[in-house]
Design a protein around this motif. Structure first.
Motif, PDB file in Angstrom:
ATOM      1  N   TYR A 149     -13.645  -2.684  10.524  1.00  0.00           N
ATOM      2  CA  TYR A 149     -12.191  -2.809  10.436  1.00  0.00           C
ATOM      3  C   TYR A 149     -11.840  -3.864   9.388  1.00  0.00           C
ATOM      4  N   ILE A 150     -10.580  -3.945   9.070  1.00  0.00           N
ATOM      5  CA  ILE A 150     -10.111  -4.901   8.069  1.00  0.00           C
ATOM      6  C   ILE A 150      -9.083  -5.822   8.716  1.00  0.00           C
ATOM      7  N   SER A 151      -9.327  -7.115   8.649  1.00  0.00           N
ATOM      8  CA  SER A 151      -8.361  -8.120   9.100  1.00  0.00           C
ATOM      9  C   SER A 151      -7.561  -8.578   7.888  1.00  0.00           C
ATOM     10  N   THR A 152      -6.242  -8.507   8.006  1.00  0.00           N
ATOM     11  CA  THR A 152      -5.368  -8.893   6.894  1.00  0.00           C
ATOM     12  C   THR A 152      -4.421  -9.997   7.336  1.00  0.00           C
ATOM     13  N   ILE A 153      -4.283 -10.992   6.493  1.00  0.00           N
ATOM     14  CA  ILE A 153      -3.297 -12.052   6.674  1.00  0.00           C
ATOM     15  C   ILE A 153      -2.255 -11.898   5.574  1.00  0.00           C
ATOM     16  N   TYR A 154      -0.989 -11.875   5.959  1.00  0.00           N
ATOM     17  CA  TYR A 154       0.096 -11.767   4.987  1.00  0.00           C
ATOM     18  C   TYR A 154       0.773 -13.126   4.834  1.00  0.00           C
ATOM     19  N   THR A 155       0.943 -13.547   3.594  1.00  0.00           N
ATOM     20  CA  THR A 155       1.598 -14.824   3.326  1.00  0.00           C
ATOM     21  C   THR A 155       2.816 -14.590   2.441  1.00  0.00           C
ATOM     22  N   GLU A 156       3.633 -15.614   2.361  1.00  0.00           N
ATOM     23  CA  GLU A 156       4.819 -15.547   1.511  1.00  0.00           C
ATOM     24  C   GLU A 156       4.416 -15.187   0.080  1.00  0.00           C
ATOM     25  N   GLN A 171      -7.619 -10.262   2.722  1.00  0.00           N
ATOM     26  CA  GLN A 171      -8.361  -9.376   3.611  1.00  0.00           C
ATOM     27  C   GLN A 171      -9.826  -9.782   3.763  1.00  0.00           C
ATOM     28  N   ALA A 172     -10.349  -9.450   4.950  1.00  0.00           N
ATOM     29  CA  ALA A 172     -11.768  -9.676   5.250  1.00  0.00           C
ATOM     30  C   ALA A 172     -12.240  -8.550   6.156  1.00  0.00           C
ATOM     31  N   PHE A 173     -13.512  -8.156   6.018  1.00  0.00           N
ATOM     32  CA  PHE A 173     -14.080  -7.111   6.868  1.00  0.00           C
ATOM     33  C   PHE A 173     -14.365  -7.643   8.267  1.00  0.00           C
ATOM     34  N   VAL A 174     -14.171  -6.775   9.243  1.00  0.00           N
ATOM     35  CA  VAL A 174     -14.470  -7.075  10.643  1.00  0.00           C
ATOM     36  C   VAL A 174     -15.413  -5.994  11.141  1.00  0.00           C
ATOM     37  N   TYR A 175     -16.698  -6.319  11.256  1.00  0.00           N
ATOM     38  CA  TYR A 175     -17.668  -5.339  11.753  1.00  0.00           C
ATOM     39  C   TYR A 175     -17.768  -5.453  13.273  1.00  0.00           C
ATOM     40  N   THR A 176     -17.725  -4.319  13.950  1.00  0.00           N
ATOM     41  CA  THR A 176     -17.728  -4.313  15.414  1.00  0.00           C
ATOM     42  C   THR A 176     -18.903  -3.496  15.945  1.00  0.00           C
ATOM     43  N   TRP A 195      -4.368  -6.496  -3.700  1.00  0.00           N
ATOM     44  CA  TRP A 195      -3.120  -5.859  -4.122  1.00  0.00           C
ATOM     45  C   TRP A 195      -3.263  -4.359  -3.894  1.00  0.00           C
ATOM     46  N   ARG A 196      -2.565  -3.860  -2.863  1.00  0.00           N
ATOM     47  CA  ARG A 196      -2.608  -2.446  -2.500  1.00  0.00           C
ATOM     48  C   ARG A 196      -4.038  -1.958  -2.276  1.00  0.00           C
ATOM     49  N   GLY A 197      -4.794  -2.785  -1.553  1.00  0.00           N
ATOM     50  CA  GLY A 197      -6.144  -2.401  -1.176  1.00  0.00           C
ATOM     51  C   GLY A 197      -7.229  -2.783  -2.153  1.00  0.00           C
ATOM     52  N   ASN A 198      -6.870  -3.291  -3.315  1.00  0.00           N
ATOM     53  CA  ASN A 198      -7.849  -3.679  -4.326  1.00  0.00           C
ATOM     54  C   ASN A 198      -7.928  -5.206  -4.431  1.00  0.00           C
ATOM     55  N   VAL A 199      -9.149  -5.721  -4.515  1.00  0.00           N
ATOM     56  CA  VAL A 199      -9.328  -7.168  -4.633  1.00  0.00           C
ATOM     57  C   VAL A 199      -8.826  -7.647  -5.987  1.00  0.00           C
ATOM     58  N   ILE A 200      -8.067  -8.734  -5.977  1.00  0.00           N
ATOM     59  CA  ILE A 200      -7.568  -9.330  -7.213  1.00  0.00           C
ATOM     60  C   ILE A 200      -8.674 -10.181  -7.820  1.00  0.00           C
TER      61      ILE A 200
END
Length: 247
Positions: A149-156, A171-176, A195-200
């Motif tokens: 899974y993907i853990s996402t944190i949204y900031t200003e 974003q960071a991967f979450v392996y379960t 940015w829209r799923g792509n690493v900057i």
């Protein structure tokens, strides 16, 4: 002069009831000052952990909304519910994020998207910001299905153009591993700007004092080596999400 001196001496000798009241006022003032000093000390040193989300009540559902490729003509589906927890959880209720990942598209879809087979649960906007500047790690107690899974944190929004309405995402991967509870800890500096799923591809730092939301999502493809991929059912059970201070 004698009369004035006599009056002054009389004024300094308070009657017993008045002396008792003065002592009581002094003690009350001293106690109030002591409490204020203790409060200030605790306030300057935040607790070592802080709950962000706790899925032990059906009211928690009001804090989240679901999304998937169905918004663009895809056929993936997702749900979030609060149910009786399985053995190993900290509370009697937990959240279950589940659904089906599909690679099919609706026949009448007018969208042309390259990515399909994704679902997510995203928290609604916080009332202002959550300030996690005193913490360095996100921890979550989860029970998965072998998927990543993907853990996402949204900031200003400050990395992208201020004119854009989108929040910055990290974003960071979450392996379960399948079928067992685990407490996963992700240092904040392991979250990558996207940015829209792509690493900057730039060296950027998150501002943990201006967090506006979080999400957990799953894709049919991608993830860490060894994780389950492909279309089909998914299920992630979530007990809680916390911020930790480990340093």
């Amino acid at each position: 002069m004698h009369c004035e001196s006599h009056d002054l001496r009389v004024g300094l000798h308070y009657p017993p009831p008045l002396m008792s009241r003065l002592r009581a006022l002094w003690q009350a003032s001293f106690n109030a000052t002591k409490r204020a000093l203790v409060w200030s000390s605790d306030d300057l040193i935040p607790p070592s952990e802080r709950y962000i989300f706790n899925f032990n009540s059906k009211d928690e559902l009001k804090r989240w909304h679901l999304y998937s490729d169905s918004e663009y003509g895809g056929l993936s589906s997702a749900s979030l519910e609060i149910t009786d927890s399985t053995a190993g959880a900290d509370t009697s209720l937990t959240g279950v994020f589940s659904g089906n990942l599909s690679s099919d598209m609706s026949e009448d879809s007018t969208w042309r998207i390259r990515r399909y087979g994704f679902c997510g649960m995203r928290s609604k906007k916080f009332d202002g910001f959550i300030d996690l500047d005193a913490y360095d790690t996100i921890a979550m107690k989860i029970k998965g299905d072998g998927r990543c899974y993907i853990s996402t944190i949204y900031t200003e929004n400050w990395v992208n153009s201020p004119g854009q309405q989108e929040d910055n995402s990290w974003q960071a991967f979450v392996y379960t591993p399948q079928g067992r509870w685990q407490i996963l800890k992700i240092p904040l500096d392991h979250y990558l700007p996207t940015w829209r799923g792509n690493v900057i591809e730039a060296k950027l730092e998150m501002n943990p004092a201006r967090i506006v939301g979080m999400s957990l999502s799953v894709n049919a493809e991608g993830g860490v080596p060894g994780a389950k991929t492909g279309t089909g059912d998914f299920r992630l059970e979530v007990d809680w999400i916390k911020a930790l201070r480990t340093l």
